[in-house]
Scaffold this motif. Sequence first.
Motif, short mmCIF file in Angstrom:
data_model
loop_
_atom_site.label_atom_id
_atom_site.label_comp_id
_atom_site.label_asym_id
_atom_site.label_seq_id
_atom_site.Cartn_x
_atom_site.Cartn_y
_atom_site.Cartn_z
N ASP A 81 0.84 -1.19 0.00
CA ASP A 81 0.00 0.00 0.00
C ASP A 81 0.88 1.25 0.00
OD1 ASP A 81 1.03 0.12 2.55
OD2 ASP A 81 -0.83 -0.47 3.54
N GLY A 82 0.23 2.41 0.08
CA GLY A 82 0.96 3.67 0.03
C GLY A 82 1.96 3.83 1.14
N ASP A 83 1.64 3.32 2.33
CA ASP A 83 2.55 3.46 3.47
C ASP A 83 3.87 2.74 3.22
OD1 ASP A 83 0.77 5.00 4.92
OD2 ASP A 83 -0.18 3.26 5.86
N VAL A 84 3.82 1.60 2.55
CA VAL A 84 5.03 0.84 2.25
C VAL A 84 5.88 1.62 1.24
CG1 VAL A 84 5.96 -1.27 1.24
CG2 VAL A 84 3.98 -1.38 2.76
N PHE A 85 5.24 2.12 0.18
CA PHE A 85 5.99 2.87 -0.84
C PHE A 85 6.60 4.14 -0.25
CE2 PHE A 85 3.81 0.15 -3.86
CZ PHE A 85 4.73 0.03 -4.88
N ILE A 97 7.64 1.37 -9.02
CA ILE A 97 6.62 2.26 -9.59
C ILE A 97 6.58 2.13 -11.11
CG2 ILE A 97 6.05 4.68 -10.02
CD1 ILE A 97 5.13 3.84 -7.33
N ASP A 98 7.76 1.95 -11.71
CA ASP A 98 7.83 1.82 -13.17
C ASP A 98 7.03 0.62 -13.67
OD1 ASP A 98 9.38 4.05 -13.42
OD2 ASP A 98 11.28 2.97 -13.51
N ALA A 99 6.85 -0.38 -12.80
CA ALA A 99 6.12 -1.59 -13.20
C ALA A 99 4.60 -1.44 -13.04
CB ALA A 99 6.61 -2.78 -12.38
N LEU A 100 4.14 -0.33 -12.45
CA LEU A 100 2.71 -0.11 -12.23
C LEU A 100 2.14 0.80 -13.30
CD1 LEU A 100 2.76 0.57 -8.36
CD2 LEU A 100 2.40 -1.62 -9.52
N ASP A 101 0.84 0.66 -13.55
CA ASP A 101 0.21 1.60 -14.48
C ASP A 101 -0.22 2.86 -13.75
OD1 ASP A 101 -2.34 1.18 -13.24
OD2 ASP A 101 -2.68 -0.59 -14.48
N ALA A 102 -0.65 3.87 -14.51
CA ALA A 102 -0.97 5.18 -13.94
C ALA A 102 -2.07 5.10 -12.89
CB ALA A 102 -1.37 6.14 -15.06
N ARG A 103 -3.09 4.26 -13.13
CA ARG A 103 -4.20 4.15 -12.19
C ARG A 103 -3.71 3.60 -10.85
NH1 ARG A 103 -8.08 6.35 -10.12
NH2 ARG A 103 -8.79 6.87 -12.23
N GLN A 104 -2.83 2.59 -10.89
CA GLN A 104 -2.32 2.01 -9.65
C GLN A 104 -1.51 3.03 -8.85
OE1 GLN A 104 -0.49 -1.38 -11.77
NE2 GLN A 104 -1.53 -2.73 -10.30
N VAL A 105 -0.67 3.80 -9.55
CA VAL A 105 0.12 4.82 -8.87
C VAL A 105 -0.80 5.89 -8.28
CG1 VAL A 105 1.93 6.56 -9.12
CG2 VAL A 105 2.09 4.42 -10.39
N ALA A 106 -1.82 6.27 -9.03
CA ALA A 106 -2.77 7.28 -8.55
C ALA A 106 -3.49 6.79 -7.30
CB ALA A 106 -3.77 7.62 -9.64
N ASP A 107 -3.88 5.52 -7.28
CA ASP A 107 -4.55 4.95 -6.10
C ASP A 107 -3.62 4.96 -4.89
OD1 ASP A 107 -6.83 4.54 -7.57
OD2 ASP A 107 -6.43 2.43 -7.99
N LEU A 108 -2.35 4.61 -5.12
CA LEU A 108 -1.37 4.63 -4.02
C LEU A 108 -1.21 6.05 -3.46
CD1 LEU A 108 1.45 2.32 -5.41
CD2 LEU A 108 0.04 1.86 -3.41
N ALA A 109 -1.05 7.01 -4.37
CA ALA A 109 -0.84 8.39 -3.94
C ALA A 109 -2.05 8.94 -3.19
CB ALA A 109 -0.54 9.27 -5.15
N SER A 110 -3.24 8.51 -3.58
CA SER A 110 -4.46 9.01 -2.94
C SER A 110 -4.59 8.52 -1.50
CB SER A 110 -5.69 8.57 -3.74
OG SER A 110 -5.66 9.11 -5.05
N GLU A 111 -3.89 7.44 -1.15
CA GLU A 111 -3.94 6.91 0.21
C GLU A 111 -3.07 7.70 1.18
OE1 GLU A 111 -2.66 2.89 0.11
OE2 GLU A 111 -4.12 2.24 -1.37
N LEU A 112 -2.16 8.53 0.64
CA LEU A 112 -1.13 9.14 1.46
C LEU A 112 -1.40 10.61 1.72
CD1 LEU A 112 1.93 7.64 -0.45
CD2 LEU A 112 1.05 6.88 1.76
N ASP A 113 -0.71 11.15 2.75
CA ASP A 113 -0.69 12.59 2.93
C ASP A 113 0.00 13.22 1.73
OD1 ASP A 113 -1.95 12.50 5.38
OD2 ASP A 113 -0.09 12.37 6.52
#
Length: 469
Positions: A81-85, A97-113
Amino acid sequence: MSDTELRGDDRVDEGERQLDDDDRLKPEFVNAVLEAVDSGETEQAKRLVEPLHPADIADLFELTPEDQRAPLAAALNDLLDGDVFAEMNDYVREQLIDALDARQVADLASELDTDDAVAIIEDLDAEDQREVLRAMEPDDRAAIEEALSYPEESAGRLMQRELIAVPEHWTVGDTIDYLRGHEELTTDFWEVFVVDPAHKPVGTCALSWILRTPRSVSMSDVMKREQTLIPVDMDQEEVALRFQKYALISAAVTDGSGRLVGMITVDDIVHIIQEEAGEDALLLSGAGEGDINEPVFDSYKARVRWLIANLFTALVASFVISRFEDTITRMVALATLMPIVAGVGGNAGTQTLAVTVRAMAMNQLTQSNTARAIMREVHVALLNGVTVALVIGTGVALIFANPMLGGVIAAAMMTNIVVAGLAGVLVPVVLERLNADPAVSSSIFVTMTTDSIGFLAFLGLATASGLVG
């Protein structure tokens, strides 16, 4: 205690059992996880890793060989999850991150401050950034875009937008009701900022004060008006110095008009202090970023240019030696002893340089006390020079049965250590006055000075004294 709480405690205990006495993952645990992934036992790998804290999961990826990180990430997909990244080393995070698509990165970022989300997105290529931002919710996207508009390593990049701010005319009761009645508010905060109608911070109030004050008391009466405000464009190193100097837990960040736009918390500052301290040490040695996860070619490029620069400065010392070829030929002992003079002088210069660069980084060395600092280092150099000169002079005189040779090397050692002390403080001071980073190139100039002066003093004194007939 409920069953859920018991299971939670068991998970914490299980995670702690995988750490050694220095809070590092045990090698046998890392190997067990990787073996489970290699053999296709995905569920077993998840069971092993699930009890770990996000920071320990991040460490697991950093300890995993580069070619095995992608399979590990695929096996632990649900746990990433975002906390791990947010806890990961920059290079390791970029690779995953390079192995993830844009939607996955966006979801991770949305979980974080906001600050943690920016740390993930700012390392992406411009095109990847645009794709990720397009995939985010409008509010999240606006906050990230605003943060990315500020300079790198500035307070604007470091701050988080999630904070609690209330009007100064509210009472303590109004504030408590507001905190309880809005679930969308951030849950991690230590103080409440009090603002005027223009949204400019006028004070701050610790949560403990709010909880211990009667509801009818006005926030303007209970708040602390003296506060440390951080300009949004302030360099992160200066921000860290303010947190250290004033023992801050959090601080408000203001824009050019003085409006409250975010806050910085001490947990972010701990990372900054660690980064800046390590960065200065590595710059002094010319080792680049010095990250063991950095690509080999990047490390090569960072280091080789300083080695080449050092090669050219070393030629200066070689030129000095070449001027005394006849002297060295007539007394071979000089060739044996002269590296000692240069080497000890170099160490003395490095000691002074390290102290000076640290003092600059900590704002302890300024224009108002530069002269005093120089005199202090001269005094230290004189004491060191006398001590070392007596030791080396006596030793050489006894070993070579030549008191004059002992006197020459003692005088040369004394001279070089004093010069090293001066160079160690003057070189970084001059570079800073010229708006150059003193941590980057000072060591090369200091080494060149101590080598050249060491050889010149020793061989020159040997020639001038008539030691070599």
